[in-house]
Design an enzyme around this catalytic site. Structure first.
Site, PDB file in Angstrom:
ATOM      1  N   ARG A 237       0.704  -1.342   0.002  1.00 33.24           N
ATOM      2  CA  ARG A 237       0.199   0.046   0.006  1.00 33.24           C
ATOM      3  C   ARG A 237       0.951   1.317  -0.124  1.00 33.24           C
ATOM      4  O   ARG A 237       2.039   1.296   0.675  1.00 33.24           O
ATOM      5  CB  ARG A 237      -0.864  -0.050   1.177  1.00 33.24           C
ATOM      6  CG  ARG A 237      -1.944  -0.848   1.327  1.00 33.24           C
ATOM      7  CD  ARG A 237      -3.052  -0.608   0.299  1.00 33.24           C
ATOM      8  NE  ARG A 237      -4.391  -1.524   0.199  1.00 33.24           N
ATOM      9  CZ  ARG A 237      -4.280  -2.569  -0.241  1.00 33.24           C
ATOM     10  NH1 ARG A 237      -3.494  -3.129  -1.169  1.00 33.24           N
ATOM     11  NH2 ARG A 237      -5.660  -3.519  -0.201  1.00 33.24           N
ATOM     12  N   GLU A 266      -4.435   7.467  -4.832  1.00 32.24           N
ATOM     13  CA  GLU A 266      -4.909   6.882  -5.987  1.00 32.24           C
ATOM     14  C   GLU A 266      -6.155   7.161  -6.346  1.00 32.24           C
ATOM     15  O   GLU A 266      -7.183   7.222  -5.613  1.00 32.24           O
ATOM     16  CB  GLU A 266      -4.893   5.380  -5.639  1.00 32.24           C
ATOM     17  CG  GLU A 266      -3.345   4.934  -5.527  1.00 32.24           C
ATOM     18  CD  GLU A 266      -3.529   3.340  -4.971  1.00 32.24           C
ATOM     19  OE1 GLU A 266      -4.271   2.706  -5.389  1.00 32.24           O
ATOM     20  OE2 GLU A 266      -2.275   2.882  -4.841  1.00 32.24           O
ATOM     21  N   HIS A 285      -1.808   0.148  -9.656  1.00 35.70           N
ATOM     22  CA  HIS A 285      -2.268  -0.678  -8.847  1.00 35.70           C
ATOM     23  C   HIS A 285      -2.871  -1.958  -9.362  1.00 35.70           C
ATOM     24  O   HIS A 285      -3.960  -2.082  -9.412  1.00 35.70           O
ATOM     25  CB  HIS A 285      -3.334  -0.198  -7.889  1.00 35.70           C
ATOM     26  CG  HIS A 285      -3.370  -0.697  -6.564  1.00 35.70           C
ATOM     27  ND1 HIS A 285      -3.874  -0.114  -5.364  1.00 35.70           N
ATOM     28  CD2 HIS A 285      -3.596  -2.076  -6.351  1.00 35.70           C
ATOM     29  CE1 HIS A 285      -4.168  -1.087  -4.483  1.00 35.70           C
ATOM     30  NE2 HIS A 285      -3.736  -2.291  -4.911  1.00 35.70           N
TER      31      HIS A 285
HETATM   32  P1  NAP Z   1      -0.243 -11.280   5.137  1.00 39.60           P
HETATM   33  O1  NAP Z   1       0.135 -12.795   4.676  1.00 39.60           O
HETATM   34  O2  NAP Z   1      -0.695 -11.108   6.274  1.00 39.60           O
HETATM   35  O3  NAP Z   1       1.424 -10.948   5.133  1.00 39.60           O
HETATM   36  C1  NAP Z   1       1.760  -9.698   5.822  1.00 39.60           C
HETATM   37  C2  NAP Z   1       3.237  -9.788   6.348  1.00 39.60           C
HETATM   38  O4  NAP Z   1       3.507  -8.181   6.966  1.00 39.60           O
HETATM   39  C3  NAP Z   1       3.131 -10.750   7.589  1.00 39.60           C
HETATM   40  O5  NAP Z   1       4.214 -11.528   7.652  1.00 39.60           O
HETATM   41  C4  NAP Z   1       3.443  -9.881   8.623  1.00 39.60           C
HETATM   42  O6  NAP Z   1       4.193 -10.488   9.820  1.00 39.60           O
HETATM   43  C5  NAP Z   1       3.970  -8.724   8.120  1.00 39.60           C
HETATM   44  N1  NAP Z   1       3.835  -7.502   8.986  1.00 39.60           N
HETATM   45  C6  NAP Z   1       2.894  -6.910   9.734  1.00 39.60           C
HETATM   46  N2  NAP Z   1       3.315  -5.817  10.375  1.00 39.60           N
HETATM   47  C7  NAP Z   1       4.381  -5.538  10.110  1.00 39.60           C
HETATM   48  C8  NAP Z   1       5.406  -4.943  10.755  1.00 39.60           C
HETATM   49  N3  NAP Z   1       4.928  -3.731  11.138  1.00 39.60           N
HETATM   50  N4  NAP Z   1       6.702  -4.820  10.280  1.00 39.60           N
HETATM   51  C9  NAP Z   1       7.245  -5.838   9.378  1.00 39.60           C
HETATM   52  N5  NAP Z   1       6.300  -6.721   8.922  1.00 39.60           N
HETATM   53  C10 NAP Z   1       5.024  -6.740   9.470  1.00 39.60           C
HETATM   54  O7  NAP Z   1      -0.533 -10.564   3.883  1.00 39.60           O
HETATM   55  P2  NAP Z   1      -0.482 -10.779   2.281  1.00 39.60           P
HETATM   56  O8  NAP Z   1      -1.474 -11.583   1.854  1.00 39.60           O
HETATM   57  O9  NAP Z   1       0.999 -11.109   1.878  1.00 39.60           O
HETATM   58  O10 NAP Z   1      -0.610  -9.316   1.729  1.00 39.60           O
HETATM   59  C11 NAP Z   1       0.160  -8.367   2.150  1.00 39.60           C
HETATM   60  C12 NAP Z   1      -0.347  -6.936   1.601  1.00 39.60           C
HETATM   61  O11 NAP Z   1      -0.304  -6.882   0.267  1.00 39.60           O
HETATM   62  C13 NAP Z   1      -1.805  -6.760   1.803  1.00 39.60           C
HETATM   63  O12 NAP Z   1      -2.127  -6.254   3.173  1.00 39.60           O
HETATM   64  C14 NAP Z   1      -2.332  -5.523   1.046  1.00 39.60           C
HETATM   65  O13 NAP Z   1      -2.111  -4.597   1.345  1.00 39.60           O
HETATM   66  C15 NAP Z   1      -1.106  -5.725  -0.116  1.00 39.60           C
HETATM   67  N6  NAP Z   1      -1.637  -6.253  -1.667  1.00 39.60           N
HETATM   68  C16 NAP Z   1      -1.363  -5.369  -2.550  1.00 39.60           C
HETATM   69  C17 NAP Z   1      -1.967  -5.680  -3.718  1.00 39.60           C
HETATM   70  C18 NAP Z   1      -1.612  -4.936  -5.027  1.00 39.60           C
HETATM   71  O14 NAP Z   1      -2.642  -4.833  -5.702  1.00 39.60           O
HETATM   72  N7  NAP Z   1      -0.530  -4.349  -5.210  1.00 39.60           N
HETATM   73  C19 NAP Z   1      -2.569  -7.264  -3.897  1.00 39.60           C
HETATM   74  C20 NAP Z   1      -2.639  -7.946  -2.753  1.00 39.60           C
HETATM   75  C21 NAP Z   1      -2.338  -7.419  -1.641  1.00 39.60           C
HETATM   76  P3  NAP Z   1       3.733 -11.603  10.770  1.00 39.60           P
HETATM   77  O15 NAP Z   1       3.423 -12.862   9.674  1.00 39.60           O
HETATM   78  O16 NAP Z   1       4.791 -11.975  11.623  1.00 39.60           O
HETATM   79  O17 NAP Z   1       2.409 -11.207  11.316  1.00 39.60           O
END
Ligand code: NAP
Length: 326
Positions: A237, A266, A285
């Site tokens: 994000r 955005e 995006h």
């Molecule tokens: P996820 O499985 O929840 O992974 C998020 C990771 O971030 C987890 O490993 C978490 O650690 C870590 N995290 C959380 N807070 C943190 C912090 N303060 N410092 C360091 N690491 C931290 O989520 P995901 O499915 O991979 O998706 C991640 C993000 O990608 C979504 O939330 C979304 O905003 C974004 N996204 C963007 C698009 C796009 O179109 N560009 C598409 C899909 C998703 P822990 O595992 O230890 O809790």
């Protein structure tokens, strides 16, 4: 009697048909018309809400007195006021997993594209500047064998790590709130403090969700720790990175370049300095935006809503505490 659902995204026809089988659907194309009388009337009726993009804040939720469930067609839910939903025991569902591989492809494309100056050199060619074989002016840098630092090794971060370690022979560093034993064992990924990751990485890839803890996680101080030869990629994000600080770092050539799929505002305003920089690969995006994955996300969200409004626990529930469950 069918429950009422407000849809605020254009869905693929079969998913819309599925929703209509189960619900009375009031369909809108986004939240731009959310102040219009027909939208407000549908919101007042709605027991369910489904869509993507746009802010669902406390004031919006207050205009939906019958609301029982919200299904976002996304994994991220930073635009939704979860506390306001929790206060009324409204379920929030999202669509993880189905978009993981596609978004990881996008993130890795940004790594490759930034390193090899894909946007800039494609434009150079289209401008008619390819008059003789390319020389040092057009060289990029290698990706294979380099060090990739992943900020947030969750579902998508792990999928990027697999591509990096197995496909490109990269050394993978990561940050996360908890250690990731499988990635360490299977991919040789090494956990670092954020500062160390920034110092050591040739490519820094941001994949942590936006939250109060991660807003501007990468700011001027953090960018200053990166190597001048390193690239920043953000596919999470926009606001996880302080965009003004990033612009300054790029303008002053304190980092080599950036690959960005997401922005603080955005759609990105046309006058953004980022769009004038040749060393920025910017995308609108599109992380999960393929036919297959968007269809899977829409279907997942629709099924979440069908289950939630039928009194069954949806497959992907963000706030199980409203059901009194872990
Ligand atoms: P996820 O499985 O929840 O992974 C998020 C990771 O971030 C987890 O490993 C978490 O650690 C870590 N995290 C959380 N807070 C943190 C912090 N303060 N410092 C360091 N690491 C931290 O989520 P995901 O499915 O991979 O998706 C991640 C993000 O990608 C979504 O939330 C979304 O905003 C974004 N996204 C963007 C698009 C796009 O179109 N560009 C598409 C899909 C998703 P822990 O595992 O230890 O809790």
């Amino acid at each position: 009697m069918k429950k009422h659902v407000l849809l605020y995204k254009v869905l693929q026809p079969d998913v819309l048909a599925l929703l209509k089988e189960h619900f009375e659907v009031a369909a809108f194309d986004g939240l731009a018309g959310a102040a219009q009388p027909d939208f407000l009337a549908a919101l007042e009726q709605a027991q369910g809400l489904i869509g993507m993009y746009g802010r669902i804040d406390a004031a919006f939720i207050a205009r939906a007195p019958r609301l029982q469930a919200v299904a976002t067609v996304s994994v991220g839910y930073d635009a939704i006021d979860v506390e306001a939903l929790n206060a009324r025991r409204i379920l929030l569902c999202n669509t993880p997993d189905v978009l993981t591989e596609t978004t990881a492809d996008t993130a890795f494309m940004l790594v490759l594209g930034a390193a090899r100056r894909v946007a800039e050199l494609s434009q150079w060619l289209r401008n008619g500047q390819w008059k003789r074989p390319v020389g040092a002016e057009q060289y990029g840098v290698d990706v294979h064998g380099k060090t990739l630092g992943i900020v947030g090794l969750g579902r998508i971060g792990s999928a990027v790590a697999r591509r990096a370690a197995r496909g490109f022979g990269m050394r993978v560093l990561y940050t996360a709130r908890s250690p990731k034993a499988e990635a360490e064992r299977e991919l040789g990924a090494q956990r670092r403090e954020l500062d160390a990751l920034l110092r050591e990485s040739d490519f820094v890839c941001v994949l942590a969700p936006l939250s109060a803890q991660t807003r501007h996680l990468i700011g001027a101080r953090e960018l200053a720790l990166m190597k001048p030869s390193a690239f920043l990629v953000n596919a999470a994000r926009g606001a996880v990175v302080d965009e003004q600080a990033l612009i300054a770092a790029l303008q002053e050539r304190r980092i080599a370049g950036a690959g960005l799929d997401v922005f603080e505002q955005e759609p990105l305003p046309q006058e953004s300095p980022l769009l004038a920089m040749p060393n920025v690969l910017a995308l609108p995006h599109i992380g999960s935006a393929t036919w297959e994955t968007r269809h899977a996300m829409e279907l997942c969200a629709a099924n979440n809503l069908i289950d939630a409004l039928a009194g069954r626990r949806p497959q992907y529930l963000v706030n199980p505490q409203v059901l009194g469950q872990p």
